[in-house]
Motif scaffolding. Structure first.
Motif, PDB file in Angstrom:
ATOM      1  N   ILE A  10      28.935  29.599  14.480  1.00 41.05           N
ATOM      2  CA  ILE A  10      28.978  28.416  13.616  1.00 41.05           C
ATOM      3  C   ILE A  10      29.601  28.809  12.289  1.00 41.05           C
ATOM      4  O   ILE A  10      29.190  29.809  11.670  1.00 41.05           O
ATOM      5  N   VAL A  23      31.151  20.941   9.141  1.00 41.83           N
ATOM      6  CA  VAL A  23      30.103  21.941   8.899  1.00 41.83           C
ATOM      7  C   VAL A  23      30.338  22.552   7.531  1.00 41.83           C
ATOM      8  O   VAL A  23      31.455  22.938   7.187  1.00 41.83           O
ATOM      9  N   LEU A  44      24.954  20.673   9.262  1.00 40.08           N
ATOM     10  CA  LEU A  44      25.433  20.785  10.638  1.00 40.08           C
ATOM     11  C   LEU A  44      24.993  19.570  11.447  1.00 40.08           C
ATOM     12  O   LEU A  44      23.791  19.331  11.617  1.00 40.08           O
TER      13      LEU A  44
END
Length: 216
Positions: A10, A23, A44
């Motif tokens: 991520i 994000v 997120l």
């Protein structure tokens, strides 16, 4: 025994579907600035990156991710290797040709190789599961379906007016969980693995970001 990480990392600006926010990562305190510890936060959306969809994603009153028993996130999975082009449907025959036939209670992972395109615009134009395949999975007693694509349904730009996400609705409507944006399935095609796909237990969450591992 070895573990294969089937999860994408991520990071800010990572690929996502257009309707979702970017994000973002925020540094709250920093050792470099004299703080006693590093503390950061992320913004997120629950459907960015590798995650597990809960029934409440498409079913009004369906179970949220925190309401799914933890036993539902671990099991033996068949990995079916499938070669399909953008816009083509993945069928029951494709799945059965790509690996052993999943037995009742076994998970199904579909390896298309699309995760290699994750950082490319081509990632958004992918194959999809046929509605018949989704119905077959329900009838066969498969409790969990995972794909190495952004969605098992049609890509955004190939959806017609009134598109109602038939694959999501068939699977999640029968409480068949869906994992999206898997990676590293190459080399696992045609095999059975032990899958551990535990999402964050977000209260009321329609999905949960997950670190998904295959034990081989």
């Amino acid at each position: 025994m070895s573990l294969v990480d089937l999860s994408h990392q991520i990071w800010p600006g990572m690929p996502k579907i257009p309707i979702l926010p970017e994000v973002e990562r925020h540094q709250i305190t920093s050792i470099a600035d004299g703080a006693p510890m590093d503390i950061s936060a992320i913004t997120l959306a629950l459907h960015v990156g590798t995650h597990v969809d809960a029934p409440s994603h498409v079913v009004a009153g369906g179970k949220s991710i925190d309401q799914i028993p933890v036993e539902r996130f671990e099991g033996t999975a068949v990995v079916a290797e499938v070669d399909r082009k953008p816009g083509e449907e993945i069928t029951v025959d494709d799945v059965l040709a790509g690996g052993p036939a999943p037995q009742r209670g076994e998970f199904l992972l579909i390896a298309t190789g699309w995760s290699e395109k994750f950082t490319s615009p081509d990632y958004a134009d992918h194959p999809s599961l046929s509605p018949e395949l989704a119905a077959w999975a329900v009838q066969r007693g498969i409790p969990f379906v995972g794909v190495d694509m952004i969605t098992p349904d049609l890509p955004v730009h190939r959806r017609g007016k009134g598109f109602d996400f038939p694959v999501h609705r068939t699977l999640l409507g029968a409480e068949v969980l869906i994992a999206e944006n898997l990676t590293n399935l190459d080399g696992l095609g045609g095999r059975r693995v032990r899958l551990r796909a535990f999402p964050l237990a977000i209260l009321g969450g329609d999905a949960g970001p997950a670190r998904i591992l295959a034990e081989i």
